[in-house]
Design an enzyme around this catalytic site. Structure first.
Site, short mmCIF file in Angstrom:
data_model
loop_
_atom_site.label_atom_id
_atom_site.label_comp_id
_atom_site.label_asym_id
_atom_site.label_seq_id
_atom_site.Cartn_x
_atom_site.Cartn_y
_atom_site.Cartn_z
N SER A 127 -10.82 -19.61 -0.65
CA SER A 127 -9.66 -20.43 -0.33
C SER A 127 -9.70 -20.85 1.13
CB SER A 127 -8.37 -19.64 -0.57
OG SER A 127 -8.20 -18.63 0.41
N ASP A 128 -9.14 -22.03 1.41
CA ASP A 128 -8.80 -22.29 2.80
C ASP A 128 -7.78 -21.23 3.20
OD1 ASP A 128 -8.58 -23.38 5.31
OD2 ASP A 128 -8.26 -25.42 4.61
N TRP A 129 -7.70 -20.95 4.49
CA TRP A 129 -6.91 -19.81 4.94
C TRP A 129 -5.42 -20.00 4.59
CZ3 TRP A 129 -11.52 -18.82 4.83
CH2 TRP A 129 -12.13 -17.74 5.44
#
Length: 827
Positions: free
Chosen positions: A241-243
C-alpha cells in the site's frame, strides 16, 4: 544445439525453483498470527523479522532520485540525482538503468531492501503538483524509461515498487478522490506504463495508490490488482500500500493487497488474524499474500536458504554517484531556444558574464515531499560558473527572489534538537541540517522514546547574510514557543485546518510569528520549543514541525535595477528563474503555471539591455515563459540534482552538449492547455478527455504550445535520409552535419490515414538515442511494437489490432518530421 537453454539460463531457473521451494517450506511452518503479522509494517519503514524461518526484516525507503534510508536526516547523506522529468528528458533507457544501479548501490549502503520507486503516473495536466516526480505525458516513453530504471535497481539486488497503481495523476483530495476513467483510456494510457514495465523489467513490487478508480479504492481493487495485474500480466511480486492507503481488512486482502504500511497500527496484523478466525476472511488469501512477501524477501537475499537473485559476487561495479548525477543533469537539459548562436558561450571572446537570479545562488535541486533527500553537498549555478570562469569574468546579482513566503530555516542557521521529558530533563539530542524536524516511528535521537518525550527544542544560532527585518515562523501543529535574540515572538497553539491533507500541515504554507531586525554577519540565538502531541490517532507516533524564516525583502525595483546594470555591462547575461516548494510539491496541486515573484519582470528588464540573454528555467514541470521570444536562449534544467550547477557550467560554456528532449508538451499559457481538471466535484474527478491527454489533446484542440513534445536543440546539426520500412522495422540514416560531436534522439510517430476508430492524430511508437562525430553518418533502427497499432475494444474487453494504412513519421520531435513512410498493414 540451437534453442537449448544456456548455463546462465539454467542457473537462473534453478535459483528461482530453489527460492520457491524455500518460500513454500517457510510458509508451511508459520501459524496464523505470524503470517498476519508479516503482512503489516512493524514501524514506518520495515516488516517484522521472523527468526524462526530465517527471515530478516525487510526495509523499504523512499526514492526516486535518491535513497533516504529509514531516517529523515542529513547525518547519513544521500546522492541526489536529477528529477524524474529530467531522467525522462534524456530519452535514454540505458542511462535510466545506470541510475537504477546507482540507487541500488545506495540502498545496499543504507541496508535498504526495497526502493519505493519509480513513479510512472502520467502528466495528465501540467497542474499536477507531483508532476516532477513522474516521467512523461506519454505512456510509451514512460514505460521504456521506467523499465530501464527498474531493471537497473534490480540488477543491483534491490527491489522496486512501481507506483502509484493506478491513476494517481493529481494531488487534490488524493486520499478520497474517485477517478472515473473509461476502459479505453485506462488501458491505453494509465495502465500502459505499468504493463510495459511488468512485461519488460519484471518488477518485484508494485505500490497501490490512495485514490479510487471507478468507485473502488485501489488498495481493494480486485479487478485491477488480481485480474489485470496478476492474472493478465502475470505479475508475481508483492503489492504494498501507499503509506496509510489501506482502508479495510477484508477489502484489502480480497482485493490483492499483500502489505499494509506503515505499522504497527494497520488493517492487517491482529485485525487480519481476527478476521480469519471469525470466518470473515479465508486463510488461503493470507497464505497467498505471505507467499508474495516471502518471495520478495528471497529475491533480495533476506530469507535464509534462498539464493538472492543477484549474489554479492555478481553485483554491478561501483558507480561514482557525483559523476553520474552530473552526467544525467547535462543529458537532461533541454535547449528549447538558441538564437544567433547565443549558446555555447565562447569564453575566448567573452569579457564579462552576468549571472542573475536568487535561484542561481540558492538552487532548487529536487522536488518537495517524500522525494526529498539530503545530499552531502549541492553545486549551485553560481558555484558551477565560479569554478569554471576566471574570477574577474563573472558577476552575480540577486535580481528577483521567487519566494515571498517563509521557508525552512537553512542558510546561516546552525541548529540542533534538544529533547526533554515532562519534568524538563534533557533525555537526548539530535543534529539538524536545517529547521525541519521529522521523526516518524522509531526515528528518534539516541536514548529518546515516544513514551518519555514531552517537548523538542530546535535551538542554535542565526548568522544572517543580509541586514534588515527578518521574519520567523512555524510550520506544523501543536504548541509552540518561538524566541529570537531573547525576544519571544510566539507562545501558543496552532490547530489543524478542517479536512486538510495530512501532508499540508507539514509541507504546506508556514505561519509567520514575528519579525526581528538583524545585522549581516552578527549571530543571534534562536529557539523554537514544541510540545509533542500524544494520542493523535495516527498509525504511529511522529514528531513533525519546522522553524521557518524569510530574509529581508529588499526593494524589488532596486534589485532588478542592479541586475539590469550588471547585464548591461556583460557580454552575456544568464538569468536563472525557478519555482519554489510552495509551487511544486507532494500534497497539493498547482493553481497556475506562472513563475512566482517578479522573475518575469527581471527577465524582460535584462533582455531589454542585453541581446545575448540566456534564461535557465529551474523547475520540475512546465511554467509560462511570456518573454521567451525576447531572449536569445532558453535552457530547461528541471530539478537538476546535487551536481546541477557543475553540469550547467559545462553546458553553458560548451564543454558538453545539452542532450535533452521534452518528455511533456510545454504550453505558452495555461489558457491554452487542453486538460486542466485536478479538483474533484462531490468527491469525483471524471477523466472526460478520454484518450486525449498531452500532445494527443493538443493535436485535437488545435492549440499551439510554446514547444512541442520531443523538442530539443543541441550544438550541432543533423541531416536525415529517407526512412525505410521492412515489416514493422524502420531504418533511417542520420548524419552529423555540424562541426562538433553530438547526440540525436530519433523519434518515430505513427499516424492513421484512414481511421474508423476515434484515435489521436499521431502517437509515439519508437525512439533511439545515437551519437556521432562531425560528418559521421549512423544507421538507426526502430522497431514498431504491435501495441502501436492496437486499441482496447471496450465491448470485447480485449485488444483489437487496427490494420492500416498509417504514416510512420520519423524526425527530431512531434512536429519536426524529416522523413515519412507509408505502412499498409501486416504482411
Amino acid at each position: 544445439m540451437a534453442g537449448e537453454p544456456t548455463t546462465q539460463q539454467h542457473t537462473a531457473h534453478d535459483g528461482e525453483q530453489i527460492r520457491e521451494d524455500v518460500v513454500a517450506a517457510a510458509l508451511g511452518t508459520l501459524d496464523l498470527d505470524a503470517k498476519a503479522r508479516l503482512l503489516a509494517g512493524k514501524d514506518m519503514w520495515a516488516l517484522p523479522a521472523l527468526p524462526g524461518i530465517g527471515l530478516k526484516s525487510l526495509v523499504f525507503s523512499d526514492g526516486p532520485i535518491g535513497v533516504r534510508g529509514t531516517r529523515w536526516t542529513a547525518d547519513d547523506p544521500s546522492i541526489a540525482l536529477p528529477s524524474p522529468t529530467a531522467l525522462a528528458a534524456t530519452w535514454d533507457p540505458e542511462l535510466a538503468r545506470r541510475a537504477g544501479r546507482l540507487l541500488a548501490q545506495e540502498a545496499r549502503r543504507k541496508a535498504v531492501h526495497v526502493l519505493l520507486a519509480p513513479t510512472v503516473n502520467l502528466h495528465r495536466t501540467p497542474l499536477g503538483g507531483r508532476h516532477f516526480e513522474a516521467y512523461s505525458e506519454d505512456p510509451y516513453l514512460t514505460g521504456v524509461i521506467g523499465a530501464g530504471y527498474v531493471g537497473g535497481v534490480q540488477e543491483g539486488g534491490v527491489g522496486t515498487t512501481v507506483k502509484h497503481f493506478v491513476a494517481n495523476d493529481a494531488e487534490t483530495d488524493r486520499f478520497t478522490v474517485n477517478n472515473t476513467i473509461g476502459a479505453r483510456p485506462l488501458r491505453e494510457l494509465y495502465l500502459a506504463p505499468f504493463e510495459a514495465i511488468v512485461e519488460n523489467a519484471h518488477p518485484w513490487g508494485i505500490m497501490c495508490a490512495y485514490n479510487s478508480v471507478n468507485g473502488t479504492t485501489m488498495s481493494e481493487h480486485r479487478y485491477l490488482q488480481n485480474e489485470v495485474l496478476r492474472g493478465e500480466w502475470g505479475f508475481d511480486g508483492a503489492i504494498v500500500s501507499d503509506w496509510m492507503a489501506a482502508r479495510s481488512t477484508r477489502g484489502a486482502v480480497e482485493g490483492g493487497l499483500d502489505i499494509a504500511m506503515p505499522g504497527p497500527q494497520t488493517v492487517y496484523g491482529e485485525a487480519l488474524a481476527g478476521a480469519v478466525r471469525s470466518g470473515e476472511v479465508e486463510e488461503a488469501l493470507v497464505d497467498e499474500a505471505v507467499r508474495n512477501v516471502l518471495r520478495l524477501a528471497a529475491r533480495v537475499g533476506a530469507l535464509d536458504g534462498a539464493p538472492a537473485v543477484v549474489p554479492e559476487a555478481h553485483l554491478p561495479a561501483a558507480i561514482d554517484g557525483q559523476d553520474l548525477a552530473r552526467e544525467i543533469a547535462r543529458r537532461a537539459f533541454v535547449l528549447v531556444r538558441n538564437e544567433g548562436g547565443a549558446l555555447p558561450i565562447d569564453v575566448s571572446r567573452t569579457r564579462k558574464v552576468a549571472l542573475l537570479g536568487a535561484a542561481a545562488r540558492d538552487a532548487r535541486v529536487l522536488g518537495g515531499g517524500s522525494a526529498t533527500v539530503f545530499p552531502e553537498h549541492v553545486v549551485t549555478p553560481l558555484d558551477g560558473l565560479a569554478a569554471a570562469l576566471p574570477a574577474d569574468m563573472l558577476t552575480y546579482s540577486v535580481g528577483a527572489d521567487p519566494s515571498d513566503e517563509l521557508g525552512v530555516a537553512d542558510k546561516g542557521f546552525e541548529l540542533r534538537a534538544v529533547c526533554r521529558d515532562a519534568d524538563g530533563n534533557v533525555i537526548g539530542e539530535g543534529s539538524l541540517p536545517n529547521g525541519q524536524v521529522q521523526w516518524i516511528g522509531d526515528d528518534l535521537p539516541a536514548g529518546v522514546t515516544h513514551e518519555t518525550l514531552h517537548s523538542v527544542e530546535v535551538i542554535g544560532t542565526c548568522t544572517p547574510r543580509d541586514s534588515g527585518e527578518h521574519a520567523f515562523g512555524t510550520r506544523g501543529l501543536g504548541e509552540f514557543a518561538l524566541t529570537v535574540g531573547g525576544e519571544t515572538l510566539f507562545d501558543g497553539f496552532h490547530g489543524p485546518t478542517e479536512g486538510a491533507d495530512p501532508f499540508e500541515s507539514f509541507f504546506g504554507a508556514p505561519t509567520e510569528r514575528g519579525r526581528v531586525h538583524l545585522t549581516a554577519g552578527e549571530s543571534v540565538s534562536v529557539s523554537l520549543r514544541h510540545v509533542v502531541a500524544k494520542d493523535t490517532g495516527a498509525p504511529m507516533p511522529a514528531v513533525m514541525f519546522s522553524l521557518t524564516h524569510l530574509a529581508p525583502r529588499l526593494d524589488e525595483d532596486e534589485l532588478i535595477a542592479r541586475a539590469v546594470e550588471a547585464a548591461r555591462d556583460a557580454d552575456t547575461a544568464v538569468v536563472v528563474v525557478a519555482t519554489t516548494d510552495r509551487v511544486e510539491s507532494e500534497g497539493f496541486d498547482r493553481k497556475d503555471l506562472a513563475l512566482p515573484g517578479r522573475q518575469d519582470d527581471l527577465v524582460r528588464a535584462v533582455a531589454a539591455v542585453n541581446p545575448r540573454t540566456v534564461v535557465v528555467v529551474n523547475s520540475g514541470s512546465p511554467v509560462e515563459m511570456p518573454w521567451r521570444e525576447e531572449v536569445a536562449a532558453v535552457l530547461l534544467s528541471w530539478f537538476p540534482g546535487q551536481e546541477g550547477g557543475a553540469a550547467l557550467a559545462e553546458v553553458l560554456l560548451g564543454a558538453q552538449e545539452p542532450g535533452g528532449r521534452l518528455p511533456t508538451t510545454w504550453p505558452a499559457a495555461l489558457a491554452d492547455v487542453p486538460v486542466t481538471q485536478v479538483t474533484p466535484v462531490d468527491g469525483e474527478l471524471p477523466y472526460q478527455e478520454g484518450v486525449f491527454i498531452g500532445y494527443r489533446a493538443w493535436d485535437r484542440s488545435g492549440a499551439v504550445p510554446a514547444y512541442p513534445f520531443g523538442h530539443g536543440l543541441g550544438y550541432t546539426t543533423w541531416e536525415y535520409g529517407p526512412a525505410v520500412l521492412d515489416g514493422t522495422t524502420v531504418t533511417v540514416r542520420v548524419r552529423n552535419t555540424g562541426t562538433r560531436a553530438g547526440r540525436e534522439v530519433v523519434q518515430a510517430y505513427v499516424a492513421p490515414t484512414a481511421d474508423t476508430v476515434e484515435r489521436p492524430a499521431r502517437w509515439l511508437a519508437a525512439f533511439a538515442s545515437v551519437a556521432a562525430e562531425p560528418g559521421e553518418e549512423v544507421e538507426v533502427t526502430l522497431v514498431l511494437p504491435r501495441r502501436t497499432f492496437e486499441v482496447w475494444d471496450e465491448g470485447a474487453g480485449a485488444w483489437e489490432f487496427v490494420e492500416g494504412p498509417y504514416e510512420v513519421r520519423v524526425g527530431r520531435s512531434l512536429t519536426d518530421v524529416r522523413s515519412v513512410v507509408r505502412w499498409e498493414g501486416p504482411r
